[in-house]
Write a protein that holds these residues in place. Structure first.
Motif, mmCIF file in Angstrom:
data_model
loop_
_atom_site.group_PDB
_atom_site.id
_atom_site.type_symbol
_atom_site.label_atom_id
_atom_site.label_comp_id
_atom_site.label_asym_id
_atom_site.label_seq_id
_atom_site.Cartn_x
_atom_site.Cartn_y
_atom_site.Cartn_z
ATOM 1 N N GLY A 103 24.198 49.797 -10.441
ATOM 2 C CA GLY A 103 24.414 48.176 -10.315
ATOM 3 C C GLY A 103 25.561 48.003 -11.060
ATOM 4 O O GLY A 103 26.309 46.718 -10.947
ATOM 5 N N ALA A 104 26.561 48.824 -11.514
ATOM 6 C CA ALA A 104 27.815 48.578 -12.169
ATOM 7 C C ALA A 104 28.978 48.115 -11.224
ATOM 8 O O ALA A 104 29.817 47.291 -11.674
ATOM 9 N N LEU A 105 28.921 48.873 -9.908
ATOM 10 C CA LEU A 105 29.818 48.528 -9.077
ATOM 11 C C LEU A 105 29.052 48.039 -7.939
ATOM 12 O O LEU A 105 28.182 48.448 -7.237
ATOM 13 N N ALA A 106 29.684 46.967 -7.270
ATOM 14 C CA ALA A 106 29.427 46.413 -5.883
ATOM 15 C C ALA A 106 30.296 46.527 -4.747
ATOM 16 O O ALA A 106 31.484 46.171 -5.005
ATOM 17 N N VAL A 107 30.009 47.238 -3.631
ATOM 18 C CA VAL A 107 30.991 47.582 -2.522
ATOM 19 C C VAL A 107 30.414 46.774 -1.477
ATOM 20 O O VAL A 107 29.340 46.866 -0.744
ATOM 21 N N ASP A 108 31.140 45.541 -1.237
ATOM 22 C CA ASP A 108 30.754 44.596 -0.187
ATOM 23 C C ASP A 108 31.923 44.219 0.708
ATOM 24 O O ASP A 108 33.073 44.830 0.316
ATOM 25 N N ASP A 109 31.850 43.345 1.520
ATOM 26 C CA ASP A 109 33.085 43.070 2.450
ATOM 27 C C ASP A 109 34.295 42.653 1.623
ATOM 28 O O ASP A 109 35.322 43.202 1.931
ATOM 29 N N PRO A 110 34.072 41.592 0.649
ATOM 30 C CA PRO A 110 35.366 41.149 -0.016
ATOM 31 C C PRO A 110 36.045 42.305 -1.072
ATOM 32 O O PRO A 110 37.287 42.502 -0.925
ATOM 33 N N PHE A 313 42.434 38.166 -9.262
ATOM 34 C CA PHE A 313 41.673 36.979 -8.433
ATOM 35 C C PHE A 313 40.837 37.665 -7.598
ATOM 36 O O PHE A 313 39.709 36.910 -7.383
ATOM 37 N N GLY A 314 40.670 38.850 -7.413
ATOM 38 C CA GLY A 314 39.253 39.507 -6.828
ATOM 39 C C GLY A 314 38.172 39.401 -7.785
ATOM 40 O O GLY A 314 37.084 38.895 -7.541
ATOM 41 N N ALA A 315 38.520 39.753 -9.248
ATOM 42 C CA ALA A 315 37.417 39.426 -10.200
ATOM 43 C C ALA A 315 36.997 37.803 -10.354
ATOM 44 O O ALA A 315 35.879 37.645 -10.566
ATOM 45 N N ILE A 316 37.816 37.032 -10.228
ATOM 46 C CA ILE A 316 37.778 35.481 -10.368
ATOM 47 C C ILE A 316 36.697 35.155 -9.546
ATOM 48 O O ILE A 316 35.761 34.605 -9.769
ATOM 49 N N ASP A 532 40.174 37.135 10.009
ATOM 50 C CA ASP A 532 38.993 37.401 10.431
ATOM 51 C C ASP A 532 38.447 38.495 9.691
ATOM 52 O O ASP A 532 37.385 38.433 9.619
ATOM 53 N N TRP A 533 39.185 39.565 9.387
ATOM 54 C CA TRP A 533 38.513 40.479 8.397
ATOM 55 C C TRP A 533 38.243 39.753 7.082
ATOM 56 O O TRP A 533 37.152 40.277 6.647
ATOM 57 N N ALA A 534 38.891 39.092 6.615
ATOM 58 C CA ALA A 534 38.841 38.278 5.231
ATOM 59 C C ALA A 534 37.548 37.468 5.265
ATOM 60 O O ALA A 534 36.753 37.304 4.302
ATOM 61 N N GLY A 535 37.273 36.764 6.374
ATOM 62 C CA GLY A 535 36.014 36.135 6.670
ATOM 63 C C GLY A 535 34.950 36.500 7.060
ATOM 64 O O GLY A 535 33.837 35.963 7.398
ATOM 65 N N ILE A 536 34.788 38.034 7.000
ATOM 66 C CA ILE A 536 33.727 38.825 7.764
ATOM 67 C C ILE A 536 32.274 38.653 6.922
ATOM 68 O O ILE A 536 31.264 38.792 7.543
ATOM 69 N N GLY A 537 32.469 38.502 5.483
ATOM 70 C CA GLY A 537 31.062 38.378 4.780
ATOM 71 C C GLY A 537 31.587 38.079 3.284
ATOM 72 O O GLY A 537 32.837 37.958 2.905
#
Length: 541
Positions: A103-110, A313-316, A532-537
């Motif tokens: 659970g230390a790393l999350a790999v999701d769409d953002p 900003f990704g972390a924020i 579209d890619w940025a808004g996919i999830g």
């Protein structure tokens, strides 16, 4: 322990190697880069390090494509076909989001979008770092600790070959940035913060010219960075005391409903946010930015200005969206004030600058305020708009610093604004390219800057933040003045007789500037694919 408990334990600590493969590629390459630096003869290091660095970016990008496209993996025989999860069969996600490393790393769409953005921005940044034509022998020295002007210092600055210690540092910093924005618990985020920061502190002090100001920048960045890291770590301690965990999801659960004292929550959140805003150059936590941007070697400044802002900003976005969304009504007003302060500081103080690198630094502070407007809007459109803005701003900024490296006098880069007078008469092409990039930073239509601001401000208005958007528009208009001032100076002033020359860029710097200009134009004219890619999830929680 029973067999069932053993199997659950093994499953809970299982690692999704494909999901973190881009991150592994970068860190493994960083270690290999250190070995190359240790064992290769000096004459062969530059070619090996450049090849390794560029190859690493390409391989990491290909690994990310393989992870996203399972059919391609299966077709190449790298994995077996697995049934499609019905929850993701509607194509609302690129892939099913996962957490790994317990659970230390999350790999999701953002995460995937921002990883792709970092790898794309690192390419022109690394090309500028590798260039040896604009500054003969490269822009770096090996031992920044030597006293400027000493015999040893003069000796190493006359070495014709490029000092290549900067490449492993840059790769470690890039790996830290990728881990930072993917961190799913605050302790991992802190470790990643230090991994990305420590190499940057060293890189800032490696300038071949103007050594004193470069070393001053490195010391200021280190001291203020350590101070901000202490805030961040103290915030983690308080939030652990509140939630009993450093996992973002556990903090979210504790925030949503608990009878514990909220003093720890708000104190911890405040200290944590200070550390994050410092790294993102958000005013009034920006005091390091002008001095470091001015003093650091310009290729390093470009790398920091583009990539560090993406990571921060990704972390924020992840912290606000995952851990503190339930308490947004309590911290939103404070961040309104911070965003306004950042925009006003960047726009107003940018007007007073006479050094072009400091001017771009205050521009960065203003843009951080614009980005924070999108981050505050905890909506899908706000997330997509902010990530698109990061992509657009990053490429424009790298190209801006690429052009700055070309205008030179006997002391090196001619960064005082008076030296840029009449530049259009000396080099019409460089002046035209720089003018286009400045207009993009100002947010003029048909540029990526306009589309980025439009996406962020539209999301903010839809979320009921129209007054904040009005302030942002006024700040944009004020900031546009100092961009236009430089354009007027280049085109409507007479060049000084002893003015600077415009260096002919080498292949690497040319490629970096060209890539930045082309992406700035394409994202302004055809932004749909990236949006579209940025808004996919959204973020996994």
């Amino acid at each position: 322990m029973s067999v069932l408990a053993q199997s659950e334990s093994v499953e809970s600590y299982s690692i999704d190697w494909w999901a973190i493969s881009p991150l592994l590629v970068v860190f493994l390459a960083a270690f290999v880069s250190v070995l190359l630096e240790a064992f290769l003869p000096r004459s062969r290091r530059w070619a090996a390090q450049v090849g390794l660095s560029i190859g690493t970016l390409l391989i990491a990008a290909f690994a990310m494509i393989l992870y996203i496209n399972e059919d391609l993996r299966v077709g190449l025989g790298l994995s077996e076909e697995v049934p499609v999860d019905p929850a993701f069969a509607d194509a609302t996600h690129q892939v099913a989001p996962v957490t790994t490393f317990n659970g230390a790393l999350a790999v999701d769409d953002p995460t995937l979008f921002l990883w792709g953005t970092l790898l794309a921005l690192a390419l022109p940044s690394f090309l500028m770092i590798a260039d040896r034509s604009v500054e003969p022998g490269g822009a770096f020295v090996a031992q920044a600790a030597l006293r400027p002007g000493s015999t040893q210092d003069r000796a190493q600055t006359t070495v014709p070959g490029m000092q290549t210690e900067v490449f492993p540092l840059a790769l470690f910093a890039l790996g830290g940035m990728m881990a930072f924005l993917a961190s799913n618990d605050l302790l991992t985020m802190f470790v990643a913060l230090e991994v990305l920061s420590l190499p940057l502190y060293l890189m800032c002090g490696l300038a071949r010219r103007r050594r004193l100001i470069s070393q001053e920048a490195a010391v200021k960045y280190f001291l203020l960075g350590a101070f901000a890291s202490a805030f961040f770590l103290y915030g983690i301690a308080l939030l652990y005391g509140f939630a009993g965990s450093v996992q973002l999801s556990a903090i979210a659960q504790a925030t949503a409903g608990t009878d514990r004292s909220e003093t720890l929550l708000f104190a911890g959140l405040g200290l944590l946010v200070v550390g994050l805003l410092f790294k993102a150059s958000v005013g009034p936590f920006h005091s390091w930015t002008p001095d470091v941007y001015q003093g650091a070697p310009t290729p390093v400044t470009a790398f920091m200005a583009a990539c560090t802002k993406v990571a921060a900003f990704g972390a924020i976005l992840r912290v606000f969206s995952v851990a503190f969304e339930a308490s947004s009504w309590e911290w939103e007003g404070v961040l309104w004030a911070v965003a306004i302060a950042s925009m006003v500081i960047g726009a107003v103080l940018g007007l007073t600058q006479t050094d072009i690198k400091r001017m771009v630094a205050y521009s960065s502070v203003a843009h951080a305020g614009f980005l924070l407007v999108g981050a505050i809007a905890l909506t899908d459109d706000g997330l997509a708009g902010t990530m698109f803005y990061l992509l657009a701003y990053g490429f424009t900024t790298v190209a801006v610093f690429g052009v700055i490296t070309l205008v030179r006098d006997s002391d090196g880069e001619a960064t005082h604004l008076s030296k840029w007078a009449g530049l259009a008469k000396r080099s019409p092409l460089v002046a035209a390219v720089f003018s286009f990039l400045l207009l993009a930073l100002a947010g003029i239509p048909l540029t990526s800057g306009f589309m980025g601001k439009l996406a962020v401000f539209s999301a903010a208005v839809a979320d009921g933040m129209a007054p904040l958007v009005v302030v942002a528009l006024i700040a944009s208009a004020v900031a546009a003045f100092f961009y236009v001032r430089v354009i007027v100076l280049m085109y409507f002033s007479e060049p000084a007789a002893d003015g600077p020359t415009v260096s002919v860029p080498g292949a690497f710097t040319t490629a970096a500037i060209t890539l930045g200009v082309v992406v700035t134009l394409l994202l302004g004219v055809l932004p749909t694919l990236a949006l579209d890619w940025a808004g996919i999830g959204g973020f996994i929680s």
